[in-house]
Design an enzyme around this catalytic site. Sequence first.
Site, PDB file in Angstrom:
ATOM      1  N   TYR A   1      -1.003  -0.760  10.621  1.00  0.00           N
ATOM      2  CA  TYR A   1      -1.175  -1.080   9.205  1.00  0.00           C
ATOM      3  C   TYR A   1      -0.039  -0.512   8.366  1.00  0.00           C
ATOM      4  O   TYR A   1       0.580  -1.220   7.560  1.00  0.00           O
ATOM      5  CB  TYR A   1      -2.514  -0.550   8.705  1.00  0.00           C
TER       6      TYR A   1
ATOM      7  N   SER B   1       0.845  -1.193   0.000  1.00  0.00           N
ATOM      8  CA  SER B   1       0.000   0.000   0.000  1.00  0.00           C
ATOM      9  C   SER B   1       0.873   1.234   0.000  1.00  0.00           C
ATOM     10  O   SER B   1       1.967   1.225   0.591  1.00  0.00           O
ATOM     11  CB  SER B   1      -0.891   0.014   1.254  1.00  0.00           C
TER      12      SER B   1
END
Length: 235
Positions: free
Chosen positions: A158, A135
């Site tokens: 994350y 990401s």
Amino acid sequence: MSEPRVALVTGANKGIGFQIAKLLGTRHGMKVLIGARDAGRGAEAAAALGDFATAVSLDVTDADSVAGLGALERLDVLVNNAGVLLERGAPPSGTPVELLRHTFETNVHGVVAVTNATLPALRRSDAGRIVNLSSGLGSLAFNTDPSHVYAQNPLLAYNASKSALNAVTVAYANELRGTHIKVNAADPGYCATDMNGHAGPRTPAQGAAAAVRLATLPADGPTGGFFDEDGPVPW
């Protein structure tokens, strides 16, 4: 007539993983193993995709489940798509260590476990490809620029897990450089999935594009890079 190439996509019963599996099967003629923690949902996804898809019960955080992958005789493409986002709005200083641990267990440890388990089969391929779904939120370049939109989303667990995944990608690419196996990370962008309450502006099919491109790279394609559908993403 040559046998179709074989791909394994983890977390493929829905979202971006499902779309990756769909594109690999329908556009590239691959046989696709649909990795899913829930056997029933995996079977439903495989049935929806068609004859090229086969469900595989796979929990990337469970050692016994992952060990079963060692029985694969052939594998040409591994897409490590399974991932979790567990935090909701807490600042880094308010992130419980246990949440960090659970996030890394899936997003990092699971990738390493699955990759190691499938490497013997990938080594038997004449054009092995490993694609890790990362990401832009894991980009240190983006997060150290206060003006960048990703720097406004300090999701400690994350983001750190995706930064670590990028490092894992480079490590495997370096080890396997000079072999037939290429290892890259894909940035799908901000897609509407269950992970974010379907808030993203991009569709899962759009998010799948970068991973599919990396999974089907030619022999002279890159390895050890971080890419979205338009090209390289800064680490």
